[in-house]
Scaffold this active site. Sequence first.
Site, PDB file in Angstrom:
ATOM      1  N   HIS A  57       0.825  -1.208   0.000  1.00 48.14           N
ATOM      2  CA  HIS A  57       0.000   0.000   0.000  1.00 48.14           C
ATOM      3  C   HIS A  57       0.857   1.254   0.000  1.00 48.14           C
ATOM      4  O   HIS A  57       0.431   2.298  -0.479  1.00 48.14           O
ATOM      5  CB  HIS A  57      -0.987  -0.035   1.155  1.00 48.14           C
ATOM      6  CG  HIS A  57      -2.083  -1.004   0.893  1.00 48.14           C
ATOM      7  ND1 HIS A  57      -2.061  -2.289   1.358  1.00 48.14           N
ATOM      8  CD2 HIS A  57      -3.201  -0.888   0.128  1.00 48.14           C
ATOM      9  CE1 HIS A  57      -3.139  -2.919   0.922  1.00 48.14           C
ATOM     10  NE2 HIS A  57      -3.851  -2.096   0.177  1.00 48.14           N
ATOM     11  N   GLU A  78     -11.082 -10.708  -3.660  1.00 48.42           N
ATOM     12  CA  GLU A  78      -9.629 -10.580  -3.472  1.00 48.42           C
ATOM     13  C   GLU A  78      -9.017 -11.846  -2.903  1.00 48.42           C
ATOM     14  O   GLU A  78      -7.812 -11.936  -2.713  1.00 48.42           O
ATOM     15  CB  GLU A  78      -9.290  -9.454  -2.494  1.00 48.42           C
ATOM     16  CG  GLU A  78     -10.210  -8.306  -2.517  1.00 48.42           C
ATOM     17  CD  GLU A  78      -9.792  -7.169  -1.598  1.00 48.42           C
ATOM     18  OE1 GLU A  78      -8.763  -6.547  -1.878  1.00 48.42           O
ATOM     19  OE2 GLU A  78     -10.499  -6.910  -0.612  1.00 48.42           O
ATOM     20  N   ASN A 112      -4.704  -7.004  -6.555  1.00 50.38           N
ATOM     21  CA  ASN A 112      -3.477  -6.892  -5.757  1.00 50.38           C
ATOM     22  C   ASN A 112      -3.453  -7.987  -4.703  1.00 50.38           C
ATOM     23  O   ASN A 112      -2.441  -8.659  -4.493  1.00 50.38           O
ATOM     24  CB  ASN A 112      -3.410  -5.525  -5.063  1.00 50.38           C
ATOM     25  CG  ASN A 112      -3.554  -4.388  -6.038  1.00 50.38           C
ATOM     26  OD1 ASN A 112      -3.291  -4.552  -7.214  1.00 50.38           O
ATOM     27  ND2 ASN A 112      -3.992  -3.236  -5.560  1.00 50.38           N
ATOM     28  N   ASP A 113      -4.599  -8.139  -4.037  1.00 53.60           N
ATOM     29  CA  ASP A 113      -4.668  -9.200  -3.032  1.00 53.60           C
ATOM     30  C   ASP A 113      -4.931 -10.558  -3.653  1.00 53.60           C
ATOM     31  O   ASP A 113      -4.406 -11.570  -3.189  1.00 53.60           O
ATOM     32  CB  ASP A 113      -5.771  -8.878  -2.013  1.00 53.60           C
ATOM     33  CG  ASP A 113      -5.264  -7.913  -0.958  1.00 53.60           C
ATOM     34  OD1 ASP A 113      -4.141  -8.117  -0.471  1.00 53.60           O
ATOM     35  OD2 ASP A 113      -5.970  -6.953  -0.636  1.00 53.60           O
ATOM     36  N   CYS A 161     -10.431  -3.239  -9.703  1.00 53.62           N
ATOM     37  CA  CYS A 161      -9.803  -2.041  -9.132  1.00 53.62           C
ATOM     38  C   CYS A 161      -8.395  -2.324  -8.627  1.00 53.62           C
ATOM     39  O   CYS A 161      -7.785  -1.466  -8.004  1.00 53.62           O
ATOM     40  CB  CYS A 161     -10.681  -1.441  -8.039  1.00 53.62           C
ATOM     41  SG  CYS A 161     -10.987  -2.577  -6.689  1.00 53.62           S
TER      42      CYS A 161
HETATM   43  C1  PEP Z   1      -6.703  -5.025  -4.294  1.00 49.34           C
HETATM   44  O1  PEP Z   1      -6.425  -5.833  -3.410  1.00 49.34           O
HETATM   45  O2  PEP Z   1      -6.531  -5.244  -5.509  1.00 49.34           O
HETATM   46  C2  PEP Z   1      -7.262  -3.714  -3.940  1.00 49.34           C
HETATM   47  C3  PEP Z   1      -7.674  -2.875  -4.868  1.00 49.34           C
HETATM   48  O3  PEP Z   1      -7.296  -3.374  -2.626  1.00 49.34           O
HETATM   49  P1  PEP Z   1      -5.994  -2.880  -1.820  1.00 49.34           P
HETATM   50  O4  PEP Z   1      -4.886  -2.689  -2.812  1.00 49.34           O
HETATM   51  O5  PEP Z   1      -6.360  -1.645  -1.117  1.00 49.34           O
HETATM   52  O6  PEP Z   1      -5.732  -4.029  -0.900  1.00 49.34           O
HETATM   53 MG    MG Z   2      -7.121  -5.476  -1.414  1.00 51.03          MG
END
Ligand code: PEP
Ligand code: MG
Length: 575
Positions: free
Chosen positions: A191, A434, A457-458, A505
Site C-alpha cells: 500500500h 480478493e 493486488n490481493d 480495481c
Molecule cells: C486489491 O487488493 O486489488 C485492492 C484494490 O485493494 P488494496 O490494494 O487496497 O488491498
Molecule cells: Mg485489497
Amino acid sequence: MTIACAGIGVGTGVAIGNACMLNRGPVCVAPSWVAATAIETEIERFESAVRTAALQLQGVREQIPPDTPAEISEFIDTHLLMLQDKALSGRPIQMIRAEGTSAEWALQQHRDALVRIFEDIEDSYLRMRRDDLDHVVNRILGILLEQHQSQFEELRHQIVLAEDLTPADIIMMKKYDVAGFATDYGGPMSHTAILARSLGIPAVVGARAASRCLQHGEPLVLDASTGIVLADCDEDVLAHFAARQAADASRTAALRRRGVQPAITKDGELIQLLANIELVEDVETARVNGAQGIGLYRTEFLYMNRDRPPSEEEHFDVYRAVLEGMQGQPVTIRTLDLGADKQPGTATTSAAACNPALGLRAIRLCLKEPELFYPQIRAILRASAFGRTRIMLPMLTNVWEIEQAVRLIRQAMQHLEADGIAYDPQIPIGGMIEVPAAALSARAFATRLDFMSLGTNDLVQYTLAIDRVDDEVNYLYDPVHPAVLRLIHEVIAAGIAADIPVSMCGEMAGDGRFVPLLLGMGLREFSMQPAALLDVHQQIRKLDVNCLTETVHRAMNNLETIDPTSLLEELDRAH
Ligand code: PEP
Ligand code: MG
C-alpha cells in the site's frame, strides 16, 4: 554520475532533490571525524547526550504506575546505571580526544567492541545484557543524531531515504510535498507503493542499502521508471532529467486538453474508466483525467496519523465532499480495510499477528468490532442523499460475511429512518473479490451482491502465496499466472451470468499490458490510479473487442498449454 542504488520503480516520474534520511530502524552510523578545533565541543556534545538520555529515562521511570511489576522499574534502573558507568562513556571520550572521532562514531565503535565481548560469554544471563547495551546506546545515538534526522516538515522537496515507510508516512509526504523516496525494503504492490503511485510521488522500493549508502544532504536524481537513484550528477545529466519532468507534465496537459470523451473501442463498445482514490484531494485529478466515477475509494486512510478513529460526522463530511466533487458521477466507497500493512494511527505493525495479511483485516475486523464499522456505514448512507453512492465490502471470504454486513447496513437504514435522516434506500452494496475462496464462490456471492470488483493486488498475493510487501518474493508476483487468469475469468463469468456489473480495481486494471486481455475476458469496468486514466483511454480507442474476445476465448480453453507472455504479445499484435 554514479548509480547510487537500484530497486523497483514505483510510478514513472522523476524526482530531483537532496537526500534526506528518515531513520526508523536501529540506529547505524557512518564513520566520521571532527576538526581538531572542534574536539572539546564534540566531547561536550557527547556528555550532554548521555545526560539527556538519563533525564529521559528518569522521566519514564516516574510515570510507571505504582502497581506495575517491579521488574519494569528494575529494567529502567539497569539502563540508568549503565548510563552512569564510566565503562560506557569513558572510552568514547578517549577516542574523540585522541583521534578526533565524531561522538556517534566513537560510541558505535565502542558498542561494537563490547558486543564482541558479550558474544564470547557463555553465561546466557550475561549474554542477555547485550540487549540492554543496545537499548542504552541506541537512545544516546538517537539523541546525537536528532539534529540530522529529518522530521516531516524538513522533507519538503527532498528525496527521502528510509529502511521502510508506512502508508501513513506517504500521506504525510504528500502533505509536505516530498519530491520522491527510496526504501531498502518493500514491494511494488504494497500500500505504500500504491499510495505513492496514486499520489504521483516518484519512488524506488526494495533498493536494499539505499538508506545506508547515501549521505544526508547529497544531491540526487530518482528515476521511478527505471528504479534507479543517481548521485554525483553533472549539469548535463540534471538538465536531461529536468527536461524529462517538463516533457511528462506537458504530455499530461496535452492529453487533458483533448477533452474527456467516453472511452469507446474501435468497434463501438463503451468501456467505463473509473478512478481509485485515497484522499479527497484526489478527486480533482480523477476528474481532470476523465474518470467517469470513483471505482474504489480507500477510506482506511482517514484513520491514519491520528489517535482515534474518525467520528460519524468526520466520515460524512469527507464522503459528501467526494460526492459533490464528482458532480453526479458514481462514487464507490469501500468500507475500511485496515489491517496487514495498513495500520491505524502511526503504528507500523499489527500488534500480535505473525501473518497480518491473513489476520483480522478489512470486513473481518469490521464484523468483529461493529462499533468501529457502524459510524462509517451511517455516514456513507447519509452521504448517499448527496450523490450516486455505492458501498463496497473488502476482503470477503464467506457468504455469511456478506449477510452479516448487509444486516448491519439495513439496521443503520432503519435507525436513519427513525431519526428522519435522508439516504438512498436503493444504494448498491457490492463486494471485493480478493481471496481465491471468494473468486471460486463468485456465483454464490453474485446472488447476494449488487456488483463485484476484482481486487487483483490481493487476489494475486493470496493465490500465489506471496506477501505483496516483501520484495524478496516480488519476482513471483504474476497477474497473468494461469491460476490467477482462471479465477478472474470465473468472476467475470459469474457476474455476466447473474447480470450484475463486475469491475476491476487492482493495479492490473491500469496497466496497459493487461488491458487487451481483460477486455477479451469480458471486463467492461476498469478502475485505476488517476494518473493511468489518460493512457488507458488512448489505448482503448485503438482496440477491437470482438477480435480480442476470440483470441482470449481460445486461450482460456487451453489454459494448461498457454504461455501468458506469448498470449499478451499476440493480443498486442491483434489490433
Ligand atoms: C486489491 O487488493 O486489488 C485492492 C484494490 O485493494 P488494496 O490494494 O487496497 O488491498
Ligand atoms: Mg485489497
